[in-house]
Design a protein around this motif. Structure first.
Motif, short mmCIF file in Angstrom:
data_model
loop_
_atom_site.label_atom_id
_atom_site.label_comp_id
_atom_site.label_asym_id
_atom_site.label_seq_id
_atom_site.Cartn_x
_atom_site.Cartn_y
_atom_site.Cartn_z
N GLN A 1 0.80 -1.23 0.00
CA GLN A 1 0.00 0.00 0.00
C GLN A 1 0.83 1.28 0.00
OE1 GLN A 1 -3.35 -0.18 -0.48
NE2 GLN A 1 -2.81 -2.34 -0.70
N SER A 2 2.06 1.23 0.44
CA SER A 2 2.87 2.45 0.52
C SER A 2 2.98 3.18 -0.82
CB SER A 2 4.28 2.12 1.04
OG SER A 2 4.20 1.70 2.40
N LEU B 1 -1.52 5.69 6.42
CA LEU B 1 -0.40 6.34 5.73
C LEU B 1 -0.86 7.56 4.93
CD1 LEU B 1 1.69 3.25 4.53
CD2 LEU B 1 1.96 4.62 6.61
N SER B 2 -2.08 7.50 4.40
CA SER B 2 -2.60 8.66 3.66
C SER B 2 -2.84 9.84 4.59
CB SER B 2 -3.92 8.27 2.96
OG SER B 2 -3.72 7.26 2.00
N ILE B 3 -3.38 9.58 5.77
CA ILE B 3 -3.58 10.66 6.73
C ILE B 3 -2.24 11.26 7.16
CG2 ILE B 3 -4.45 11.25 9.02
CD1 ILE B 3 -6.65 10.73 7.00
N ALA B 4 -1.25 10.41 7.36
CA ALA B 4 0.08 10.90 7.72
C ALA B 4 0.65 11.78 6.62
CB ALA B 4 1.02 9.72 8.00
N GLU B 5 0.44 11.39 5.37
CA GLU B 5 0.94 12.17 4.24
C GLU B 5 0.30 13.55 4.19
OE1 GLU B 5 3.10 12.82 0.58
OE2 GLU B 5 3.28 11.22 2.08
N ASP C 1 8.72 7.79 4.67
CA ASP C 1 9.65 7.14 3.76
C ASP C 1 10.30 5.89 4.36
OD1 ASP C 1 9.12 9.07 1.88
OD2 ASP C 1 10.79 10.36 2.49
N GLU C 2 10.53 5.90 5.66
CA GLU C 2 11.21 4.78 6.30
C GLU C 2 10.21 3.76 6.81
OE1 GLU C 2 15.14 6.67 8.28
OE2 GLU C 2 13.25 7.51 8.98
N ILE C 3 10.56 2.48 6.66
CA ILE C 3 9.65 1.40 7.03
C ILE C 3 9.30 1.43 8.52
CG2 ILE C 3 11.59 -0.20 7.32
CD1 ILE C 3 7.99 -1.07 6.22
N GLU C 4 10.26 1.78 9.38
CA GLU C 4 9.97 1.81 10.81
C GLU C 4 8.92 2.87 11.14
OE1 GLU C 4 10.76 -0.41 12.86
OE2 GLU C 4 12.40 -1.41 11.82
N ARG C 5 8.98 4.01 10.47
CA ARG C 5 7.99 5.06 10.72
C ARG C 5 6.61 4.62 10.23
NH1 ARG C 5 11.07 9.11 12.62
NH2 ARG C 5 13.20 9.26 11.79
N ARG C 6 6.58 3.92 9.11
CA ARG C 6 5.29 3.43 8.61
C ARG C 6 4.70 2.40 9.57
NH1 ARG C 6 8.12 3.65 3.46
NH2 ARG C 6 8.43 1.40 3.43
N VAL D 1 11.56 11.29 16.42
CA VAL D 1 12.46 10.45 17.20
C VAL D 1 13.35 9.63 16.28
CG1 VAL D 1 10.81 10.33 19.10
CG2 VAL D 1 10.88 8.50 17.40
N PRO D 2 14.52 9.21 16.77
CA PRO D 2 15.44 8.41 15.94
C PRO D 2 14.83 7.06 15.57
CG PRO D 2 16.55 9.30 17.87
CD PRO D 2 15.11 9.56 18.08
N VAL D 3 15.31 6.50 14.48
CA VAL D 3 14.79 5.21 14.00
C VAL D 3 15.02 4.12 15.03
CG1 VAL D 3 15.08 3.42 12.25
CG2 VAL D 3 15.04 5.82 11.57
N GLU D 4 16.13 4.16 15.75
CA GLU D 4 16.40 3.13 16.76
C GLU D 4 15.33 3.14 17.85
OE1 GLU D 4 17.55 -0.04 18.53
OE2 GLU D 4 18.46 0.64 16.64
N THR D 5 14.88 4.32 18.23
CA THR D 5 13.80 4.40 19.22
C THR D 5 12.52 3.83 18.64
OG1 THR D 5 14.78 6.39 20.19
CG2 THR D 5 12.46 5.96 20.68
#
Length: 226
Positions: free
Chosen positions: A31-32, A107-111, A118-123, A159-163
């Motif tokens: 879906q991304s 993801l649409s609302i976030a956009e 863009d990053e998988i962890e954020r998605r 926040v950082p991706v590691e978090t």
């Protein structure tokens, strides 16, 4: 792929739990690329729509699609002459479809809110945080050590991706428990006698969509002005 993101699974989670997380990642990957097309659809009737109007349109599209899918599959699965095996197979396919619709909505609302996806962890954080509702937002705030409203903007974007990986490990376990159990109940309900299955399927999906809409509003807060 999912194991790296969500942490190692214990023996009890290796079966059903891993399948749920695999479905989640499959839905996110599928879906991304469709997020901007989905937003363009929401603008078709009003090319000059404000972000607030686009969000309302996205919400209506999501609730309508999810409700219709649940009702259609519920009616087909419970139709006379359809065996239990076929009925369960139809419902299992709809489970992935409903998950994909929920991923696309989140993801649409976030956009629209200009939160980076863009990053998988954020998605993953956005999708699970919204679908887990209050439990998700509480977990995100605790692990990220941030307080205040609208975690979608304050946490996911900053926040950082590691978090985020730490957050997603916890969210992943909660997602398996809540989403797997919820879908199991809905799937069994759809195999009810013809007519009843359609009502259960549509009603359950409508309720889930409404909860996700409210969770998204809390996650991102007021829409941007432009």
């Amino acid at each position: 792929m999912v194991t790296d993101a969500f942490g190692e699974s214990g023996p009890a989670e290796a079966g059903r739990g891993q399948r749920v997380l695999d479905l989640l990642d499959k839905a996110i990957q599928a879906q991304s690329p469709l997020v901007r097309k989905n937003i363009a659809r929401a603008r078709q009737r009003n090319p000059e729509a404000t972000p607030a109007q686009m969000i309302r349109s996205l919400e209506r599209m999501y609730v309508s699609a999810l409700t219709g899918t649940g009702a259609a599959v519920g009616g087909a699965a419970a139709a006379p002459g359809v065996g239990t095996g076929v009925a369960l197979a139809l419902s299992a396919g709809e489970t992935l479809s409903s998950l994909e619709l929920s991923v696309l909505f989140a993801l649409s609302i976030a956009e629209v809110h200009e939160v980076p996806i863009d990053e998988i962890e954020r998605r993953r954080t956005i999708v699970m945080g919204i679908m887990l509702g209050g439990t998700g937002s509480a977990t995100i705030a605790k692990v990220a050590e941030r307080t205040g409203q609208h975690w979608g903007r304050q946490v996911v974007a900053k926040v950082p991706v590691e978090t985020l990986r730490q957050i997603n490990r916890i969210l992943g376990r909660n997602f398996v428990t809540k989403y797997g159990t919820k879908q199991g109940i809905i799937v069994l309900g759809r195999v009810a006698p013809f007519g009843i299955g359609a009502v259960i399927g549509g009603g359950a999906n409508a309720a889930m969509a409404a909860l996700n809409v409210r969770a998204a509003r809390r996650a991102f807060g007021p829409p941007p002005t432009s």
